[in-house]
Design a protein around this motif. Structure first.
Motif, PDB file in Angstrom:
ATOM      1  N   GLY A  60      25.395 -15.578  64.311  1.00 60.74           N
ATOM      2  CA  GLY A  60      25.688 -14.147  64.340  1.00 60.74           C
ATOM      3  C   GLY A  60      26.960 -13.806  63.591  1.00 60.74           C
ATOM      4  O   GLY A  60      27.021 -12.808  62.861  1.00 60.74           O
ATOM      5  N   LEU A  61      27.995 -14.631  63.743  1.00 58.82           N
ATOM      6  CA  LEU A  61      29.240 -14.387  63.028  1.00 58.82           C
ATOM      7  C   LEU A  61      29.049 -14.536  61.527  1.00 58.82           C
ATOM      8  O   LEU A  61      29.570 -13.740  60.734  1.00 58.82           O
ATOM      9  CB  LEU A  61      30.311 -15.358  63.525  1.00 58.82           C
ATOM     10  N   SER A  62      28.291 -15.551  61.120  1.00 59.50           N
ATOM     11  CA  SER A  62      28.004 -15.756  59.702  1.00 59.50           C
ATOM     12  C   SER A  62      27.209 -14.593  59.134  1.00 59.50           C
ATOM     13  O   SER A  62      27.445 -14.150  58.006  1.00 59.50           O
ATOM     14  CB  SER A  62      27.244 -17.071  59.515  1.00 59.50           C
ATOM     15  N   LEU A  63      26.266 -14.085  59.910  1.00 54.91           N
ATOM     16  CA  LEU A  63      25.463 -12.945  59.463  1.00 54.91           C
ATOM     17  C   LEU A  63      26.336 -11.714  59.268  1.00 54.91           C
ATOM     18  O   LEU A  63      26.202 -10.991  58.268  1.00 54.91           O
ATOM     19  CB  LEU A  63      24.369 -12.670  60.492  1.00 54.91           C
ATOM     20  N   ALA A  64      27.254 -11.462  60.220  1.00 56.54           N
ATOM     21  CA  ALA A  64      28.119 -10.290  60.115  1.00 56.54           C
ATOM     22  C   ALA A  64      29.070 -10.393  58.930  1.00 56.54           C
ATOM     23  O   ALA A  64      29.282  -9.417  58.198  1.00 56.54           O
ATOM     24  CB  ALA A  64      28.917 -10.116  61.407  1.00 56.54           C
ATOM     25  N   ASN A 109      34.573 -10.195  61.935  1.00 55.90           N
ATOM     26  CA  ASN A 109      34.524  -9.717  63.314  1.00 55.90           C
ATOM     27  C   ASN A 109      35.257 -10.682  64.246  1.00 55.90           C
ATOM     28  O   ASN A 109      34.681 -11.659  64.722  1.00 55.90           O
ATOM     29  CB  ASN A 109      33.064  -9.552  63.750  1.00 55.90           C
ATOM     30  N   HIS A 151      33.873 -11.227  67.992  1.00 51.54           N
ATOM     31  CA  HIS A 151      32.575 -11.850  68.211  1.00 51.54           C
ATOM     32  C   HIS A 151      32.574 -12.697  69.479  1.00 51.54           C
ATOM     33  O   HIS A 151      31.580 -12.750  70.202  1.00 51.54           O
ATOM     34  CB  HIS A 151      32.205 -12.715  66.997  1.00 51.54           C
ATOM     35  N   GLY A 195      27.255  -4.196  68.983  1.00 49.59           N
ATOM     36  CA  GLY A 195      27.197  -4.413  67.544  1.00 49.59           C
ATOM     37  C   GLY A 195      26.960  -3.124  66.778  1.00 49.59           C
ATOM     38  O   GLY A 195      27.542  -2.908  65.708  1.00 49.59           O
ATOM     39  N   LEU A 209      24.711  -5.943  61.993  1.00 52.37           N
ATOM     40  CA  LEU A 209      25.713  -6.066  63.048  1.00 52.37           C
ATOM     41  C   LEU A 209      25.073  -5.983  64.431  1.00 52.37           C
ATOM     42  O   LEU A 209      25.540  -6.633  65.381  1.00 52.37           O
ATOM     43  CB  LEU A 209      26.779  -4.987  62.893  1.00 52.37           C
ATOM     44  N   SER A 260      23.659  -9.386  64.890  1.00 54.89           N
ATOM     45  CA  SER A 260      24.760 -10.316  65.145  1.00 54.89           C
ATOM     46  C   SER A 260      25.226 -10.217  66.590  1.00 54.89           C
ATOM     47  O   SER A 260      25.450 -11.239  67.262  1.00 54.89           O
ATOM     48  CB  SER A 260      25.919 -10.011  64.186  1.00 54.89           C
TER      49      SER A 260
END
Length: 665
Positions: free
Chosen positions: A27-31, A39, A42, A79, A196, A199
């Motif tokens: 999720g962090l990589s996606l954001a 972010n 996260h 998000g 987001l 994420s």
């Protein structure tokens, strides 16, 4: 076989732990990789999902599924709100996002603790999973084994969505070419919001599912965020499978590493991250460095010719701006109404008058604010002037502080001598770490310096025989101005010493920043390729700036020990580094005065204002950061009606600048 058999359970624990971190880090990589949002809240989204899952769970399948659905939904909504909050910051870079999301993390974490309590919550699981199974002769928790299967399915499903569906294609297009995506009729803004939201949903689902592994508690958000950042750095932003491999590596280091190398395990994680980052930045820098070697250009001839042509047309103006009339005009600028001395003289007068109106405790807070202010100014030098965003200036700050404390314990009580030795020790530390830092750029620098800072704090914590470990060092002999002079025992005397040292350090910093050397440093940030092409040793400029900033941070660490007569790893850890960076951002990133005021505002909010509302200092700090990022887009320096130090004055209205001048600035 006996050795492998003994490590089977820790290795399997590492797989489960790593897969949990993979779900969060995905999720962090996606954001960050797609939506471009750094972010720092996260980990708080994970904690939100974990608390929600634990609150809804009652040991039944219904409670478990309800907690999973509720935790995922709440974090997904968060998000969406984060997307709306970061939309106005799209053109302001990652530092503004870091300021906002760190503020949201502080406020959100404080609210979670206020609502759910300060103790770690027990997390019930369905009865059928609350048991053990036999694997190769070992008993292993059934829930963890089930979680391994769910995480692998999630990795496969996420990869399929991103690579095989129209939604995944839109996400990839939004990251690579949003203008082309908009031309197809799909709104990049809608994709940004969806990314987001997804994420946040991943973080919330990981929290609800992983609560029995990393349970909800006051430190959960920080732990998860730090480990997720490491995974994103190691795995990159382009492949979920690379992120999965990095997560498994981190999981094994955290579990199997402790089992095999307990003495070295605390260093392994951030050492691996630093090594990967330095290697990557070195490989990236090699072609550029080779392009400037005589007789061995590695770039195409047409590119080098274009650079030379650009240098031919623009270097004259740039050189004139950097090194022209500065030497002759420097004294006038420092004395003139548009210079930088007047605001500092006013601030110095106000600080000098404080002992007559403040009590001893408030005066000690101002002294600590001066120490933190010097650290923030050192961040300003590295980040604002040299263009290297840093989360590692707390490391030389720690070196200076511990050098002062250890020397004081040995009977060295001459204050100015301790300050000089602290600055020298911090500069030597920066000399060792500098080559790894100055090779990288952008967020890579942020992560390298984070690794350096965490490794330093870990070493301080582990070297308890020298540093006192987590208990720290306390009880130092009183300082003297000079040998034979009276001891500085009163709070007002110590404050006068701290103010004098800080004023001298800041005066020297300003003189350097307003000198031709300071202008060349600013040029390295604004026009690095031009300076390199015209023969300037940019790497040396950056290394000298790194050394000077380290020495300044060491002086701040020395003052902190003098003011509070105590130092521990908690005083020089990630929180201190983050607060120093955020103080510089609040101040304006290229304003020395702004960094000082930003540090003072942080200390005022956290240590004085929070006294009227005990236990809510993080909430007040979070509110301060959120308000600052929206209300002060240029920082506190933007409130001053003068150009910032290091930036050339605006041209007169009667003579519009030529195009060449615009490109030079």
């Amino acid at each position: 076989m006996g050795f492998l058999d003994a490590q089977f359970v820790p290795a399997l624990d590492g797989v489960a732990y790593g897969l949990l971190l993979f779900v969060v880090a995905a999720g962090l990589s996606l954001a960050f990789g797609t939506a471009g949002v750094l972010n720092l809240s996260h980990g708080t989204l994970y904690a939100l999902g974990a608390y929600t899952g634990a609150e809804c769970g009652d040991g039944t399948w219904g409670g478990f599924l309800l907690g999973l659905a509720a935790g995922t939904a709440v974090a997904c909504l968060a998000g969406v709100l984060l997307s709306a909050a970061t939309a106005p910051l799209a053109r302001r870079g990652h530092l503004a996002q870091a300021l906002l999301t760190f503020g949201l993390a502080l406020a959100g974490g404080n609210l979670l603790v206020e609502f759910f309590g300060e103790d770690e919550m027990p997390v019930p699981v369905p009865g059928v999973l609350d048991s053990t199974v036999t694997l190769l002769g070992h008993r292993y928790p059934a829930y963890r084994l089930c979680f391994i299967g769910m995480a692998l399915l999630l990795a496969a499903a996420g990869t399929w969505v991103l690579t095989r569906t129209r939604a995944g294609a839109a996400v990839r297009a939004a990251a690579d070419d949003p203008q082309m995506l908009a031309a197809t009729g799909i709104s990049p803004r809608a994709v940004h919001t969806g990314v987001l939201a997804a994420s946040g949903a991943l973080a919330g689902a990981a929290g609800a599912l992983g609560a029995p592994i990393i349970g909800p508690g006051p430190d959960t958000a920080d732990t998860v965020l730090m480990l997720s950042l490491v995974i994103v750095v190691l795995g990159g932003l382009r492949s979920l499978w690379a992120t999965l491999a990095a997560a498994l590596l981190v999981g094994e280091v955290q579990t199997l590493g402790v089992s095999l190398m307990p003495d070295w395990a605390p260093y392994l994680l951030f050492a691996a991250m630093a090594a990967v980052l330095v290697l990557r930045s070195g490989l990236t820098a090699e072609p550029e460095a080779a392009a400037h070697q005589d007789g061995a250009p590695s770039r195409p001839a047409r590119a080098l010719a274009a650079v030379r042509a650009q240098v031919t047309t623009g270097t004259a103006e740039l050189t004139a701006r950097l090194t022209g009339p500065l030497t002759s005009r420097l004294p006038a600028r420092l004395r003139g109404p548009a210079g930088s001395a007047a605001p500092f003289l006013l601030l110095l007068a106000v600080l000098a008058a404080l002992p007559s109106v403040l009590d001893a405790y408030s005066l000690s807070l101002v002294g600590y604010a001066l120490a933190l202010g010097l650290l923030a100014v050192s961040v300003t030098v590295v980040t604002g002037y040299a263009g290297l965003p840093t989360l590692g200036q707390a490391a030389p700050f720690a070196v200076g502080g511990y050098a002062t404390a250890l020397l004081a314990e040995e009977g060295w009580t001459t204050g100015p001598l301790l300050v000089l030795l602290a600055a020298l020790a911090a500069a030597l530390f920066s000399l060792v770490t500098g080559p790894a830092v100055i090779r990288a750029r952008g967020t890579t620098v942020l992560m390298i310096t984070l690794a350096v800072g965490e490794l330093t704090v870990t070493a301080i914590d582990r070297m308890g025989w020298l540093t006192g470990g987590t208990d720290g060092l306390v009880g130092f002999p009183a300082l003297r101005w000079l040998p034979g002079t009276p001891e500085l025992l009163d709070e007002r005397q110590l404050y006068g010493y701290a103010l004098t040292v800080a004023a001298v350090a800041l005066a020297l910093t300003l003189l350097v920043l307003h000198s031709p050397a300071g202008k060349l440093l600013t040029g390295s940030r604004a026009a690095e390729s031009r300076l390199r092409a015209s023969g300037h040793p940019v790497g040396r400029y950056l290394l000298v700036a790194h050394l000077g900033a380290g020495a300044l941070a060491g002086v701040g660490g020395s003052l902190m020990v003098t003011v509070q007569s105590y130092i521990s790893p908690a005083d020089v850890g990630f929180e201190t580094a983050a607060l120093a960076l955020l103080a510089a951002v609040i101040g304006g990133t290229r304003s020395v005065l702004g960094a000082l005021l930003g540090a003072g505002l942080i200390v005022f909010t956290r240590d004085w204002l929070a006294g009227a509302w005990p236990g809510h200092a993080p909430l007040l700090l979070g509110a301060l950061f959120v308000a600052a990022v929206y209300l002060l887009p240029r920082g506190l320096a933007g409130l001053l009606p003068r150009p910032e130090p290091g930036r050339p004055p605006a041209p007169a209205k009667t003579a519009a600048p030529r195009p060449a001048e615009r490109s030079a600035t």
